[in-house]
Design an enzyme around this catalytic site. Structure first.
Site, PDB file in Angstrom:
ATOM      1  N   HIS A  56      -3.329   6.744  -1.092  1.00  0.00           N
ATOM      2  CA  HIS A  56      -2.310   6.003  -1.848  1.00  0.00           C
ATOM      3  C   HIS A  56      -1.178   6.990  -2.105  1.00  0.00           C
ATOM      4  O   HIS A  56      -1.432   8.182  -2.301  1.00  0.00           O
ATOM      5  CB  HIS A  56      -2.776   5.596  -3.246  1.00  0.00           C
ATOM      6  CG  HIS A  56      -4.012   4.759  -3.316  1.00  0.00           C
ATOM      7  ND1 HIS A  56      -5.277   5.266  -3.399  1.00  0.00           N
ATOM      8  CD2 HIS A  56      -4.152   3.420  -3.364  1.00  0.00           C
ATOM      9  CE1 HIS A  56      -6.149   4.278  -3.495  1.00  0.00           C
ATOM     10  NE2 HIS A  56      -5.499   3.147  -3.452  1.00  0.00           N
ATOM     11  N   ASP A  59      -1.884   9.424  -4.774  1.00  0.00           N
ATOM     12  CA  ASP A  59      -2.910  10.452  -4.524  1.00  0.00           C
ATOM     13  C   ASP A  59      -2.255  11.770  -4.098  1.00  0.00           C
ATOM     14  O   ASP A  59      -2.826  12.846  -4.274  1.00  0.00           O
ATOM     15  CB  ASP A  59      -3.861  10.039  -3.387  1.00  0.00           C
ATOM     16  CG  ASP A  59      -4.650   8.776  -3.697  1.00  0.00           C
ATOM     17  OD1 ASP A  59      -4.874   8.506  -4.883  1.00  0.00           O
ATOM     18  OD2 ASP A  59      -5.031   8.086  -2.730  1.00  0.00           O
TER      19      ASP A  59
HETATM   20  C1  NOJ Z   1      -8.818   1.297  -4.488  1.00  0.00           C
HETATM   21  C2  NOJ Z   1      -9.829   0.234  -4.234  1.00  0.00           C
HETATM   22  O1  NOJ Z   1     -10.979   0.448  -4.985  1.00  0.00           O
HETATM   23  C3  NOJ Z   1     -10.171   0.228  -2.779  1.00  0.00           C
HETATM   24  O2  NOJ Z   1     -11.130  -0.721  -2.459  1.00  0.00           O
HETATM   25  C4  NOJ Z   1      -8.947   0.025  -1.968  1.00  0.00           C
HETATM   26  O3  NOJ Z   1      -9.286   0.086  -0.613  1.00  0.00           O
HETATM   27  C5  NOJ Z   1      -7.946   1.081  -2.251  1.00  0.00           C
HETATM   28  N1  NOJ Z   1      -7.704   1.166  -3.650  1.00  0.00           N
HETATM   29  C6  NOJ Z   1      -6.708   0.841  -1.468  1.00  0.00           C
HETATM   30  O4  NOJ Z   1      -5.767   0.152  -2.192  1.00  0.00           O
END
Ligand code: NOJ
Ligand code: MG
Length: 388
Positions: A56, A59
């Site tokens: 993300h 991150d």
């Molecule tokens: C966190 C979620 O728990 C997960 O399932 C998802 O793939 C990621 N975020 C991506 O957004």
């Protein structure tokens, strides 16, 4: 003698960096593991021979980071990639942590929040393209409701569609070689989430301006949380030509999002999903999206375990696919088509319709056919348990 398991980059295993950055915090207690930065996560995965990572935006650089801080983080990610050979297989936007998204991002009532969410996604899509990500994920974590009277679900879906359409145009305008992927989830953190299952996601995709640019990444745990069948969900997406990524983990049905290591629960179901991916030559990254048990001191046993579980199941798939007894029973189960009905049903024509209308069937006789499901299932169990 039991075969040895060895993992290599050719297996195309990937992890979300957030999985190894997870510090064990849960609603009832704080972190139990030391912090690991996104860059350390990329490096650690790369050093362990993992093929790819997903991330993300938040991150890799903190929310609100200025251009210099962001460039520095991107440069460090690239260094870690170069040093270890790991690739960025997919990326996504954190549209769920900051309180601004507490009532949704793309489905927020507030047009300013929606605009901010699209801006945040746009910015990270450009970075993801720079890092070589071919898939960009949309998990609508907060896109849902706790109070249904408060949000018109028709309006919410329209807004979701609008934002995805906008972002598809952005990808086209920038000529990024990238597809989008919707990740369904039925609930948590909201009481009910829009796009709860693969079927919901596929239905929305069909209504987008560029349906060819958007696929689905089903996640094992999310499917089990809804009490559904992972094999069927993965297969439906695969058959639709939309399986662009997968999120593997384990989950006991109908519980909170457990995100356990792949293979930690129900190995028979896991075996059948690995068989599906093998038999139909799924060629994307096999991404694990789980986290270590809160009791773990660091994330690395967990990383190794997920990959070894997949490889172990792959060996079992080889056995299943070459087990003469099982194959014979499966062949008998499918049976022959002595009267050529397959060809008739394959396409409507006046002739075929006439043939069908005039045919005589004996349902009582057809119902007598022996279906050896007990034996078949037992044989599969025995292969899985390694007994003859
Ligand atoms: C966190 C979620 O728990 C997960 O399932 C998802 O793939 C990621 N975020 C991506 O957004
Ligand atoms: Mg996931």
């Amino acid at each position: 003698m039991a075969k040895k398991i060895s993992v290599s980059r050719a297996d195309k295993f990937a992890f979300g960096v957030w999985c190894v950055m997870n510090r064990g915090r849960d609603p009832f207690g704080p972190e139990t593991r030391p912090a690991l930065s996104g860059i350390e996560a990329i490096r650690g995965l790369g050093e362990r021979g993992v093929y790819g990572f997903e991330y993300h935006d938040d991150d890799l650089w903190p929310l609100g980071a200025g251009p210099a801080q962001k460039r520095k983080a991107i440069a460090r990610a690239r260094q870690a990639m170069k040093a270890t050979g790991i690739r960025c297989t997919a990326a996504t936007t954190n549209l769920f942590s900051h309180p601004v998204f507490k009532d949704g991002a793309f489905t927020s009532h507030d047009a300013r929040v929606r605009a901010y969410a699209v801006q945040k996604a746009m910015a990270n899509i450009d970075v993801a393209a720079e890092l070589g990500a071919e898939v960009y994920i949309f998990w609508g974590g907060r896109e849902g409701t706790d109070v249904d009277i408060g949000k018109d679900p028709i309006e919410a879906l329209k807004r979701f569609r609008e934002c995805l359409n906008f972002l598809c145009e952005h990808v086209l305008a920038q000529r990024h070689p990238m597809v989008f992927s919707i990740e369904p989830k039925p609930n948590e953190p909201r009481s009910d989430t829009y796009l709860a299952t693969a079927g919901h996601a596929l239905a929305l995709i069909a209504t987008l301006d560029h349906p060819d640019m958007v696929g689905v990444n089903p996640e094992w745990a999310h499917i089990k949380m809804a009490g559904l069948n992972p094999l069927h969900e993965f297969a439906q997406v695969l058959e639709a030509g939309k399986l662009v990524d997968i999120h593997l983990n384990a989950q006991k049905p109908l519980r909170y999002d457990q995100d356990m290591s792949f293979g930690a629960d129900n190995p028979k179901e896991a075996l059948l999903v690995v068989k599906l991916l093998t038999d139909y030559a799924y060629s994307g990254a096999k991404t694990f999206d789980a986290h270590p048990f809160r009791t773990e001191a660091d994330p690395w046993d967990f990383v190794e375990r997920c990959m070894r579980a997949y490889k172990a199941l792959e060996l079992k798939v080889d056995q299943v696919n070459s087990d003469a007894r099982l194959l014979a029973m499966l062949e008998e189960l499918v049976g022959a088509d002595p009267d050529g009905w397959d060809a008739v049903l394959a396409s409507y024509s006046k002739r075929n319709a006439g043939k069908l209308r005039g045919a005589k069937f004996n349902p009582d006789k057809l119902a007598q056919r022996r279906l050896r499901y007990e034996q078949i299932d037992q044989r599969l169990t025995e292969i899985l348990l390694g007994v003859e």
